[in-house]
Write an enzyme that holds these catalytic residues in place. Structure first.
Site, short mmCIF file in Angstrom:
data_model
loop_
_atom_site.label_atom_id
_atom_site.label_comp_id
_atom_site.label_asym_id
_atom_site.label_seq_id
_atom_site.Cartn_x
_atom_site.Cartn_y
_atom_site.Cartn_z
N ARG A 1 0.95 -1.60 -0.17
CA ARG A 1 -0.50 0.13 0.09
C ARG A 1 0.61 1.41 -0.02
O ARG A 1 0.72 2.54 0.72
CB ARG A 1 -0.99 -0.13 1.53
CG ARG A 1 -1.96 -1.49 1.32
CD ARG A 1 -2.66 -1.34 0.09
NE ARG A 1 -3.38 -2.67 -0.35
CZ ARG A 1 -4.23 -3.54 -0.56
NH1 ARG A 1 -2.12 -3.05 -1.93
NH2 ARG A 1 -4.21 -3.95 -0.75
N SER B 1 -10.54 -0.06 2.98
CA SER B 1 -9.74 -0.42 3.86
C SER B 1 -9.99 -0.21 4.59
O SER B 1 -9.32 1.43 3.97
CB SER B 1 -9.36 -2.24 4.05
OG SER B 1 -9.68 -2.98 2.80
N GLU C 1 -4.70 2.80 6.68
CA GLU C 1 -4.40 2.33 5.20
C GLU C 1 -4.85 3.69 4.63
O GLU C 1 -4.89 4.36 3.45
CB GLU C 1 -5.95 1.77 4.95
CG GLU C 1 -5.06 1.10 3.34
CD GLU C 1 -5.61 -0.15 2.57
OE1 GLU C 1 -6.21 -0.34 1.51
OE2 GLU C 1 -5.43 -1.11 3.30
#
Length: 303
Positions: free
Chosen positions: A178, A227, A297
């Protein structure tokens, strides 16, 4: 005043649209967020370069926004300029080799997948349900637990303020979980993806399988940022939150999704503060049960 001078200098410029006090709730998938003092849409590279030059000269903070699909904006908004990429950055071109597809950073990831399907190119099917733009997806190396968009990149072009255009090959960039190692002020303009030829029907079936899986496991019909927390190591953060009994937990209009515990959804009236408080509660409970510090995130703006 910097903001006034910046707005005056940019208004009426070719390929540039300027709005003042634009509510960012209109530009995020969370449907949350106060106003940006300036909201600038740049439809060409020259407009983008000119905009950044003006904002830098006037000492106005700025940030580039894709579709706001991984972003929580403060209820008070952002005391700076938000830049978004327009027409010139939404194009697709296919190289002569027939398998290298170039996409502008402003194009939607879902459209990139469909463009590949139209040309009978496979390799991006997993990205069909990922919201946001190509540029946003690249900057955070979006994907699933097993497939990341950075692995398909052949080469990439960015704009670095003060330096101009920069060209990268895939291995010039460190692609992490990520994240990638491009500088925070470097703006991705386009990327070329190395794909493989395949029967369209096979590609279409893989796309449908990915979509079906997301529909079964994610609250796609509700406003969210996707998420919220990164998976720690080989653990599944959604399962950890679920084991803490937090599905359905809510504060104000923000709720831990009963369908997927790593989604905090906006039930229609959520404020950014509601989401933050739900996040803090989740982090406290997971730390108490597992001894693990969860890492967000989702990105934050205006806090």
């Amino acid at each position: 005043m910097g903001l006034f001078n910046a707005a005056y200098s940019l208004s009426g410029q070719i390929d540039t649209e300027v709005a003042e006090d634009e509510r960012l709730a209109r530009h995020t998938s969370y449907r949350i967020g106060g106003p940006a003092r300036l909201f600038v849409t740049c439809h060409s590279y020259h407009a983008l370069r000119r905009t950044v030059d003006v904002l830098t000269r006037e000492e106005v903070l700025w940030v580039v926004l894709g579709k706001g699909s991984n972003l929580l904006v403060s209820d008070e908004g952002y005391e700076g300029a938000v830049i978004t990429l327009g027409r010139e950055f939404c194009r697709f071109t296919l190289s002569e080799d027939g398998v290298t597809l170039t996409a502008g950073a402003g194009a939607m990831l879902a459209r990139l997948v469909n463009e590949a399907l139209t040309r009978g190119l496979s390799g991006l099917e997993y990205a069909i349900g990922i919201p946001g733009t190509v540029g946003g997806g690249l900057s955070m190396n979006a994907g699933t637990r097993t497939d990341w968009i950075g692995t398909q990149v052949a080469h990439l072009v960015s704009y670095k303020p003060g330096m101009g255009l920069k060209h990268y090959q895939r291995d010039d960039i460190i692609w992490g979980y990520r994240a990638c190692n491009l500088a925070h002020d470097e703006i991705i303009l386009e990327a070329a993806f190395e794909l493989e030829q395949a029967p369209k029907q096979d590609i279409r079936e893989r796309i449908e399988r990915h979509l079906s899986k997301r529909r079964r496991s994610q609250p796609l019909g509700l406003a969210s940022c996707g998420s919220v927390f990164k998976n720690p190591s080989d653990l599944d953060v959604g399962s950890m939150i679920e084991a803490c009994g937090l599905q359905g937990f809510s504060i104000g209009g923000a709720e831990v999704s009963p369908m997927h515990a790593n989604f905090i959804v906006n039930k229609g009236t959520a404020r950014a503060q509601d989401v933050l408080e739900v996040m803090r509660h989740i982090m406290e409970q997971v730390k108490e049960r597992y001894g693990i510090e969860l890492q967000p995130e989702v990105k934050f703006l205006g806090f």
